[in-house]
Scaffold this motif. Structure first.
Motif, PDB file in Angstrom:
ATOM      1  N   VAL A 145      -9.256  -2.472  13.760  1.00  0.00           N
ATOM      2  CA  VAL A 145      -8.670  -3.538  13.871  1.00  0.00           C
ATOM      3  C   VAL A 145      -7.564  -3.652  14.708  1.00  0.00           C
ATOM      4  CG1 VAL A 145      -7.697  -5.596  12.549  1.00  0.00           C
ATOM      5  CG2 VAL A 145      -9.494  -4.665  11.706  1.00  0.00           C
ATOM      6  N   LEU A 160      -0.524  -9.437  12.282  1.00  0.00           N
ATOM      7  CA  LEU A 160      -1.080  -8.477  11.415  1.00  0.00           C
ATOM      8  C   LEU A 160      -0.250  -7.016  11.513  1.00  0.00           C
ATOM      9  CD1 LEU A 160      -4.969  -8.508  12.165  1.00  0.00           C
ATOM     10  CD2 LEU A 160      -3.771  -9.429  10.237  1.00  0.00           C
ATOM     11  N   LYS A 162       3.022  -6.637  11.261  1.00  0.00           N
ATOM     12  CA  LYS A 162       4.061  -6.700  10.160  1.00  0.00           C
ATOM     13  C   LYS A 162       3.293  -6.389   8.893  1.00  0.00           C
ATOM     14  CE  LYS A 162       7.317  -8.923  12.004  1.00  0.00           C
ATOM     15  NZ  LYS A 162       6.733  -8.875  13.379  1.00  0.00           N
ATOM     16  N   MET A 163       2.039  -6.640   8.686  1.00  0.00           N
ATOM     17  CA  MET A 163       1.537  -5.987   7.213  1.00  0.00           C
ATOM     18  C   MET A 163       1.411  -4.444   6.867  1.00  0.00           C
ATOM     19  SD  MET A 163      -2.408  -7.347   6.647  1.00  0.00           S
ATOM     20  CE  MET A 163      -3.534  -5.888   6.654  1.00  0.00           C
ATOM     21  N   GLY A 166       5.831  -0.310   6.497  1.00  0.00           N
ATOM     22  CA  GLY A 166       6.431  -0.070   5.323  1.00  0.00           C
ATOM     23  C   GLY A 166       5.413  -0.181   4.124  1.00  0.00           C
ATOM     24  N   ALA A 167       3.920  -0.184   4.668  1.00  0.00           N
ATOM     25  CA  ALA A 167       2.774  -0.129   3.672  1.00  0.00           C
ATOM     26  C   ALA A 167       2.380   1.140   3.299  1.00  0.00           C
ATOM     27  CB  ALA A 167       1.721  -1.130   4.121  1.00  0.00           C
ATOM     28  N   THR A 170      -1.303   2.058   2.630  1.00  0.00           N
ATOM     29  CA  THR A 170      -2.209   1.604   1.507  1.00  0.00           C
ATOM     30  C   THR A 170      -3.059   0.562   2.142  1.00  0.00           C
ATOM     31  OG1 THR A 170      -0.300   0.320   0.774  1.00  0.00           O
ATOM     32  CG2 THR A 170      -0.345   2.276  -0.243  1.00  0.00           C
ATOM     33  N   LEU A 171      -2.828   0.051   3.322  1.00  0.00           N
ATOM     34  CA  LEU A 171      -3.666  -1.003   3.710  1.00  0.00           C
ATOM     35  C   LEU A 171      -4.647  -0.583   4.914  1.00  0.00           C
ATOM     36  CD1 LEU A 171      -1.266  -3.907   3.607  1.00  0.00           C
ATOM     37  CD2 LEU A 171      -2.807  -3.480   1.692  1.00  0.00           C
ATOM     38  N   MET A 378       0.841  -9.709  -3.279  1.00  0.00           N
ATOM     39  CA  MET A 378       0.639  -8.218  -2.665  1.00  0.00           C
ATOM     40  C   MET A 378      -0.539  -7.581  -3.257  1.00  0.00           C
ATOM     41  SD  MET A 378       4.637  -6.862  -2.515  1.00  0.00           S
ATOM     42  CE  MET A 378       5.971  -7.835  -1.871  1.00  0.00           C
ATOM     43  N   ARG A 380      -3.304  -9.199  -3.994  1.00  0.00           N
ATOM     44  CA  ARG A 380      -4.319  -9.772  -3.463  1.00  0.00           C
ATOM     45  C   ARG A 380      -4.371  -9.098  -2.251  1.00  0.00           C
ATOM     46  NH1 ARG A 380      -3.730 -15.940  -3.554  1.00  0.00           N
ATOM     47  NH2 ARG A 380      -3.010 -16.129  -5.666  1.00  0.00           N
ATOM     48  N   LEU A 381      -3.397  -8.699  -1.366  1.00  0.00           N
ATOM     49  CA  LEU A 381      -3.330  -8.241  -0.102  1.00  0.00           C
ATOM     50  C   LEU A 381      -4.225  -6.987  -0.289  1.00  0.00           C
ATOM     51  CD1 LEU A 381      -2.569  -8.971   2.768  1.00  0.00           C
ATOM     52  CD2 LEU A 381      -0.525  -7.550   2.243  1.00  0.00           C
ATOM     53  N   LYS A 382      -3.713  -6.188  -1.165  1.00  0.00           N
ATOM     54  CA  LYS A 382      -4.487  -4.853  -1.082  1.00  0.00           C
ATOM     55  C   LYS A 382      -5.722  -5.085  -1.656  1.00  0.00           C
ATOM     56  CE  LYS A 382      -4.151  -0.372  -2.351  1.00  0.00           C
ATOM     57  NZ  LYS A 382      -4.578   0.673  -1.493  1.00  0.00           N
ATOM     58  N   SER A 384      -7.835  -7.321  -0.850  1.00  0.00           N
ATOM     59  CA  SER A 384      -8.550  -7.815   0.125  1.00  0.00           C
ATOM     60  C   SER A 384      -8.783  -6.798   1.454  1.00  0.00           C
ATOM     61  CB  SER A 384      -7.791  -8.985   0.872  1.00  0.00           C
ATOM     62  OG  SER A 384      -8.644  -9.531   1.970  1.00  0.00           O
ATOM     63  N   PHE A 385      -7.993  -5.860   1.702  1.00  0.00           N
ATOM     64  CA  PHE A 385      -7.877  -4.830   2.700  1.00  0.00           C
ATOM     65  C   PHE A 385      -8.299  -3.639   2.417  1.00  0.00           C
ATOM     66  CE2 PHE A 385      -5.969  -8.518   4.720  1.00  0.00           C
ATOM     67  CZ  PHE A 385      -6.342  -8.326   5.903  1.00  0.00           C
ATOM     68  N   PHE A 396       0.873   2.199  -3.450  1.00  0.00           N
ATOM     69  CA  PHE A 396       1.531   0.757  -3.552  1.00  0.00           C
ATOM     70  C   PHE A 396       1.817   0.592  -4.989  1.00  0.00           C
ATOM     71  CE2 PHE A 396      -0.006  -3.552  -4.653  1.00  0.00           C
ATOM     72  CZ  PHE A 396       1.068  -4.132  -4.188  1.00  0.00           C
TER      73      PHE A 396
END
Lengths: 400, 476
Positions: A145, A160, A162-163, A166-167, A170-171, A378, A380-382, A384-385, A396
């Motif tokens: 992606v 995207l 920005k997601m 610092g993740a 984990t995504l 957060m 939900r984001l994890k 989802s991805f 995370f």
């Protein structure tokens, strides 16, 4: 790689290109294997402990500079490229990416983004999020992606990139990034000042900010952390830019802070690199405490002084204009107590996190209520991805 | 969906009768933003006075699963506030309080309806300013700026909205309130604030924001360089960047725009020039004149026939007035105009300008250019008369061709105005189906029912969005 900083017993794979990463992750997803990406392994101790790692993806072969058009002032590189190599390419054109994380020789672009590393320059140049224009990421199931783009201004679609800043991987796994770059400073100097203690030093730093607007401004305590044998607290103001301004501002810093034994350093950039490396200094753990800049001389200095006196804390460095401090802990068993102490003593809006830890540290469970309803988003984001939870599971903090 | 009258009375109970607009003539005010090629009024407009009223309104809509469109001052340029299958518009323009000006920490907490320029006005006495400065800054709101990730001339040096927003209070379409980010740097967890900025109101409604203030520069030098041709001016732009100078702003105006602003403001721009560059340098006084000299030398080397330096603040203000009000000035040349917002790599500015000239000729249109040359962010202004259906069709085709050319040159279809409804059709030029699916997944994290500003940004397979045709709302 910091010994034992991730679970043992995993396979390692060193893909040659982006497609190799995608293939490996597709495979891992099919087999329900947990994936941890690594550049040079220098910053794997950042974040919460990875609970499981079946496949360690080493991105060191993805080290190519894909595009650098000096007149466009952008650069596109693969994630395994070290920051030093990137800066060398840019330097040939009189440019740089004005980010100065610790250990640039061992820090890759992927690690820079995933761990959101920064250094003294953030005071005037910002952090990763301010320079990142576009990103390619291999996500769940091995899907590549892309987000953002290669031009300096772009609001097409969601941001995207920005997601992933610092993740901590984990995504998805960052494989390529585009940054906007800047002309190098034409001159850089620094002035080192000595204060009695942390409170006095950080108050002095804020006065210097308002009087001189230096390019970077750091507080180091105790002084011996940077200069062997020195005592008290160091305040270091750096000036980078046009030679006339650098000269004039360094003069002004010496005059303004005459009472603090000012010493002028002609090699400002060299001193800055030494200060930057302190962010990842060896310790049982590094705790990051962020407060409002104006709270550093007050509540932060008081809380840290108390911890230093009883020996929970060993030393501290502060990005004075950001209010971001890093407190080193010598003994692993003191970590939970110091976290509790800081959380209890600092003002309400402060952020206290265990940033780096050695395997000996027993990581306390994250406070579930700490992030409020934002944590729900957060999660939900994890979900989802990374629905199968295979990207750096455990790292995370919000997942349970 | 509840009957319109039921919904209207429920909303009026929250915002009071004067906070609700439901008469057709009054609603027509809200039928478009600054992008006027498509229009469609909402069924109801609510004007809450406080963040708490916004929450109550969103919760009321959540109960009946009614879709809504957030709106600030309506100065957007991509139809982001055009209601598409969204009966209710929520305007944040009454949320005008600067709640906290934290001078020592250089931050402010403002409500969403605070006007961009009002923040700088409040901060100026303390030597601080809010950096992003879109041309609409006397009117546009910070909430709208956050939705669009707005830019402006000075973002060349200072960055765009996302670089200056530290945190937001967001009302999710479910009615839940989340505080993302905040005044303290280096938060834990994902950068949700960074995702909300630029999400064009599709994640919910921002009611409050923490913004960063920066020190006002000690000194400013503003230069006007006059060139015979657009090409020569473009080459000078590349030359300035190559010289290692980062101006605060680097703007270009071509002949058509010069004529328009000259007629409107009498700045003394030469009517026979091919293009002018407005170049601003700022920062510490020491070394600034040296930098201005370097820029002047580059301009001369690229054939500048005249160089003017603003002598004082009045002259500087006049030059900027000409630049920032250029869009309005163009209104004197034609009944209607449409502004495009493509981006190309800086070095491709001459290429894209040649393409624009070619497009103008082929479609028999007048196109002026006033834009952020230093960023490669073009703003071709296409003049037309909306009563001439054939000309409207040619404007739409020309706009599309220009954006496609930007993408072909390695750029983007929007640098600061957003996708809105205007550029949805171009999204697949930039992003793969996988990229777009990731964006859709992100949207669902915040708005699983797709009730916040539906049918914006992303091409939507579920609903036939008839591009370019003025929309009519289905009555409730």
């Amino acid at each position: 790689m910091t010994a034992g900083s991730h679970p043992r017993g995993h396979r390692e794979y060193v893909p040659a290109d982006v497609e190799g990463v995608a293939g490996a992750i597709r495979c891992a997803y099919e087999r329900r294997e947990a994936v941890l990406a690594s550049g040079r392994g220098r910053h794997l101790d950042v974040g919460e402990r990875v609970r499981r790692c079946d496949l360690l993806l080493r991105l060191e072969r993805l080290d190519r500079v894909r595009a650098h058009e000096p007149a466009d002032m952008t650069i596109t590189v693969e994630a395994g490229c070290t920051l030093s190599a990137l800066q060398q390419t840019l330097g040939a054109a009189g440019q740089w990416l004005p980010l100065d994380p610790p250990c640039p020789d061992e820090t890759t672009v992927g690690g820079l983004i995933a761990a959101d590393l920064s250094g003294p320059l953030r005071a005037s140049q910002g952090t990763v999020r301010d320079h990142l224009l576009g990103l390619s990421v291999v996500g769940a199931g091995g899907v590549i992606v892309r987000g953002g783009g290669r031009v300096v201004k772009n609001v097409a679609g969601y941001d995207l990139p920005k997601m992933h800043v610092g993740a901590l991987g984990t995504l998805g796994v960052v494989v390529e990034a585009t940054f906007k770059v800047r002309p190098r400073f034409r001159a850089e100097q620094a002035v080192v000042l000595r204060a009695r203690d942390l409170a006095e030093g950080s108050a002095l730093a804020l006065r210097l900010r308002d009087a001189l607007e230096p390019t970077w401004l750091e507080v180091v305590h105790p002084a011996g952390l940077l200069l062997a044998g020195a005592t008290g607290t160091l305040v270091i103001a750096g000036m980078g830019g046009a030679p006339a301004w650098v000269e004039q501002t360094a003069d002004a810093a010496v005059r303004t802070a005459e009472a603090y034994d000012p010493i002028r350093h002609a090699d400002g950039a060299g001193l800055r690199r030494d200060v930057a490396d302190l962010v990842a200094r060896p310790a049982a753990a590094i705790i990051r405490a962020s407060v409002l800049p104006a709270d550093v001389p007050g509540s932060l200095a008081t809380a840290v002084d108390a911890a230093l006196r009883v020996g929970f804390a060993r030393d501290v460095t502060v990005h004075a204009t950001a209010g971001v401090s890093r407190i080193a802990v010598a003994a692993a068993h003191d970590v939970p107590r110091l976290l509790d102490h800081l959380r209890a003593s600092l003002p309400e809006r402060s952020v206290v996190v265990l940033e780096r830890s050695s395997p000996a540290v027993e990581v306390p469970a994250a406070d579930p209520g700490a992030g409020g309803p934002a944590v729900m988003l957060m999660q939900r984001l994890k979900q989802s991805f990374d629905p199968a939870r295979l990207f750096a599971p455990g790292r995370f903090g919000g997942e349970t | 969906m509840p009957p319109r009258a039921t919904l209207a009375s429920a909303l009026a109970a929250i915002v009071g009768p004067d906070g609700l607009v439901d008469r057709p003539d009054a609603l027509s005010v809200y039928d478009c933003d600054g992008y006027t090629l498509e229009r469609g009024a909402p069924e109801l407009v609510v004007l809450p006075r406080t963040p708490e009223e916004v929450v109550a309104v969103v919760r009321c809509l959540a109960r009946s699963r009614t879709a809504f469109v957030p709106r600030g001052a309506g100065t957007g340029l991509s139809g982001g506030t055009l209601p598409v299958d969204a009966p209710v518009m929520i305007c944040t323009s009454r949320l005008r309080t600067i709640e906290l000006l934290d001078v020592p920490n250089r931050r402010a907490r403002v409500q969403a309806g605070v006007v961009n320029a009002a923040i700088t006005r409040a901060a100026a006495p303390h030597g601080l300013l809010y950096a992003p400065d879109p041309s609409s800054q006397p009117a546009c709101t910070i909430g709208g700026n956050i939705a669009e990730n707005s830019g402006g001339p000075h973002t060349l040096k200072y960055g765009v909205t996302t670089n200056h927003v530290l945190g937001v209070e967001l009302v999710l379409p479910s009615g839940e309130v989340v505080e993302l980010g905040g005044p303290v740097d280096d938060r834990a967890g994902y950068d949700l604030t960074g995702l909300v900025v630029g999400s064009e109101g599709t994640f919910g409604i921002v009611t409050r924001a923490w913004v960063r203030l920066v020190r006002a520069p000690e000194a400013v030098r503003t230069l006007l360089a006059v060139f015979e041709t657009v090409d020569a001016a473009s080459e000078a732009v590349s030359g300035v960047i190559a010289a290692g100078v980062v101006p605060a702003a680097l703007e270009m105006m071509d002949r058509l725009i010069i004529a328009a602003v000259e007629e409107a403001f009498r700045v003394g721009l030469p009517l026979d020039a091919g293009a002018v560059l407005l170049i601003e340098l700022d920062g510490p006084a020491a070394g600034l004149d040296d930098e201005a000299d370097r820029v002047a030398a580059v301009c001369r080397a690229h054939g500048a026939r005249e160089l003017r330096v603003a002598r004082d603040d009045t002259e500087r203000a006049l030059l900027w007035k000409a630049r920032k009000r250029a869009f309005g000035a163009v209104g004197r040349l034609a009944r209607n105009y449409c502004t495009q917002d493509g981006v190309v790599p800086r070095t491709r500015v001459p290429d894209i300008l040649r393409r624009i000239a070619d497009v103008a000729e082929r479609h028999r249109l007048r196109i002026g250019n006033v834009f952020h040359a230093g960023d490669g962010n073009i703003h071709p202004i296409l003049l037309f008369d909306e009563r001439d259906a054939d000309e409207v069709a040619r404007v739409l085709a020309a706009g599309r061709e220009i954006l496609e050319a930007c993408v072909a040159l390695g750029g983007s279809v929007t640098g600061e105005h957003g996708i809105g409804v205007e550029k949805i059709a171009q999204m697949p030029l930039l992003f793969s189906p996988d990229d777009l699916a990731a964006m859709q997944a992100l949207r669902s994290v915040f708005d699983p029912e797709r009730r916040a500003n539906p049918h914006k940004i992303l091409p939507d397979a579920l609903v036939c969005v008839e591009a370019r045709a003025p929309r009519r709302q289905v009555p409730l």
